[in-house]
Design a protein around this motif. Structure first.
Motif, PDB file in Angstrom:
ATOM      1  N   MET A  42      17.628   1.115 -13.382  1.00 15.49           N
ATOM      2  CA  MET A  42      17.762   1.413 -11.789  1.00 15.49           C
ATOM      3  C   MET A  42      16.332   1.419 -11.359  1.00 15.49           C
ATOM      4  SD  MET A  42      19.018   5.167 -10.226  1.00 15.49           S
ATOM      5  CE  MET A  42      20.870   4.769 -10.028  1.00 15.49           C
ATOM      6  N   GLU A  43      16.113   0.973 -10.215  1.00 14.66           N
ATOM      7  CA  GLU A  43      14.736   0.807  -9.448  1.00 14.66           C
ATOM      8  C   GLU A  43      14.535   2.088  -9.000  1.00 14.66           C
ATOM      9  OE1 GLU A  43      12.326  -1.584  -6.318  1.00 14.66           O
ATOM     10  OE2 GLU A  43      13.933  -2.786  -7.525  1.00 14.66           O
ATOM     11  N   LYS A  44      13.315   2.684  -9.258  1.00 11.26           N
ATOM     12  CA  LYS A  44      12.947   3.929  -8.516  1.00 11.26           C
ATOM     13  C   LYS A  44      11.874   3.617  -7.265  1.00 11.26           C
ATOM     14  CE  LYS A  44      10.977   8.450 -10.008  1.00 11.26           C
ATOM     15  NZ  LYS A  44      10.485   9.146 -10.756  1.00 11.26           N
ATOM     16  N   ARG A  45      12.494   4.124  -6.219  1.00 16.25           N
ATOM     17  CA  ARG A  45      11.519   3.930  -5.105  1.00 16.25           C
ATOM     18  C   ARG A  45      10.632   4.812  -4.654  1.00 16.25           C
ATOM     19  NH1 ARG A  45      13.668   0.229  -0.919  1.00 16.25           N
ATOM     20  NH2 ARG A  45      12.579   1.869   0.462  1.00 16.25           N
ATOM     21  N   MET A  46       9.435   4.470  -4.146  1.00 14.01           N
ATOM     22  CA  MET A  46       8.471   5.621  -4.000  1.00 14.01           C
ATOM     23  C   MET A  46       8.575   5.853  -2.682  1.00 14.01           C
ATOM     24  SD  MET A  46       5.063   4.565  -5.655  1.00 14.01           S
ATOM     25  CE  MET A  46       4.003   5.707  -4.770  1.00 14.01           C
ATOM     26  N   LYS A  47       8.726   7.344  -2.475  1.00 17.63           N
ATOM     27  CA  LYS A  47       8.782   8.031  -1.124  1.00 17.63           C
ATOM     28  C   LYS A  47       7.655   7.735  -0.248  1.00 17.63           C
ATOM     29  CE  LYS A  47       8.162  12.438  -0.522  1.00 17.63           C
ATOM     30  NZ  LYS A  47       8.300  13.842  -0.496  1.00 17.63           N
ATOM     31  N   GLN A  48       7.697   7.202   0.879  1.00 16.17           N
ATOM     32  CA  GLN A  48       6.599   6.887   1.759  1.00 16.17           C
ATOM     33  C   GLN A  48       5.994   8.014   2.426  1.00 16.17           C
ATOM     34  OE1 GLN A  48       7.588   4.032   4.803  1.00 16.17           O
ATOM     35  NE2 GLN A  48       5.462   3.867   5.653  1.00 16.17           N
ATOM     36  N   LEU A  49       4.695   8.223   2.247  1.00 21.71           N
ATOM     37  CA  LEU A  49       3.947   9.292   2.642  1.00 21.71           C
ATOM     38  C   LEU A  49       3.697   9.416   4.202  1.00 21.71           C
ATOM     39  CD1 LEU A  49       1.305   9.657  -0.309  1.00 21.71           C
ATOM     40  CD2 LEU A  49       3.526  11.175   0.239  1.00 21.71           C
ATOM     41  N   PRO A  50       3.952  10.284   4.914  1.00 20.69           N
ATOM     42  CA  PRO A  50       3.278  10.425   6.249  1.00 20.69           C
ATOM     43  C   PRO A  50       2.055  10.085   6.485  1.00 20.69           C
ATOM     44  CG  PRO A  50       4.468  12.264   5.423  1.00 20.69           C
ATOM     45  CD  PRO A  50       4.138  11.607   4.310  1.00 20.69           C
ATOM     46  N   ASP A  51       1.629   9.433   7.693  1.00 23.02           N
ATOM     47  CA  ASP A  51       0.143   9.248   7.856  1.00 23.02           C
ATOM     48  C   ASP A  51      -0.663  10.232   7.899  1.00 23.02           C
ATOM     49  OD1 ASP A  51       0.906   6.435   8.251  1.00 23.02           O
ATOM     50  OD2 ASP A  51       0.879   6.657  10.540  1.00 23.02           O
ATOM     51  N   GLN A  52      -0.138  11.485   8.378  1.00 17.98           N
ATOM     52  CA  GLN A  52      -1.070  12.765   8.288  1.00 17.98           C
ATOM     53  C   GLN A  52      -1.376  13.021   6.883  1.00 17.98           C
ATOM     54  OE1 GLN A  52       1.076  16.322   9.933  1.00 17.98           O
ATOM     55  NE2 GLN A  52      -0.809  17.578  10.032  1.00 17.98           N
ATOM     56  N   VAL A  53      -0.499  13.017   5.992  1.00 16.67           N
ATOM     57  CA  VAL A  53      -0.923  13.216   4.425  1.00 16.67           C
ATOM     58  C   VAL A  53      -1.984  12.380   4.017  1.00 16.67           C
ATOM     59  CG1 VAL A  53       0.056  13.130   2.415  1.00 16.67           C
ATOM     60  CG2 VAL A  53       1.247  14.150   4.004  1.00 16.67           C
TER      61      VAL A  53
END
Length: 118
Positions: free
Chosen positions: A1-12
């Motif tokens: 199962m492929e683990k997807r990285m959460k996209q970080l908000p531009d502010q972070v």
């Protein structure tokens, strides 16, 4: 199962980039290293770095705004100390990675032979 990285908000991402910008200046790294040993006055930091008082104060202000150092008054002086010890784990990790890369590059150079020794 492929683990997807959460996209970080531009502010972070902007805040993280700002943190790294503070650490991207060699004079600030020198000051942090000196403060890691013990808290010091601006005058002591000027003497230890052979840098002007204005330059040291400028860099301390940047690090103070980034919450890397703390400042307390003592008489007519300001005493600085490290406020965020996690910065040293980060710096040590980076230094270890650079050392590993240098060692690997050195091994590659050692393995190269321009002249056949036979």
């Amino acid at each position: 199962m492929e683990k997807r990285m959460k996209q970080l908000p531009d502010q972070v991402l902007d805040r993280v980039a700002d943190y790294f910008k503070v650490l991207s200046e060699p004079t600030r790294l020198r000051l942090l290293h000196l403060l890691h040993e013990r808290e010091r006055s601006v005058g002591e930091l000027v003497e230890a770095t052979s840098t002007s008082q204005a330059n040291v104060s400028k860099h301390l202000k940047v690090m103070l705004n980034a919450a890397l150092v703390a400042r307390r008054p003592e008489g007519t002086s300001a005493i600085y100390s490290v406020a965020d010890e996690t910065v040293f784990r980060l710096c040590n990790s980076v230094c270890e990675r650079i050392a590993d890369r240098i060692e690997n590059e050195a091994e590659q150079f050692r393995a190269v032979s321009f002249v056949d020794s036979n």
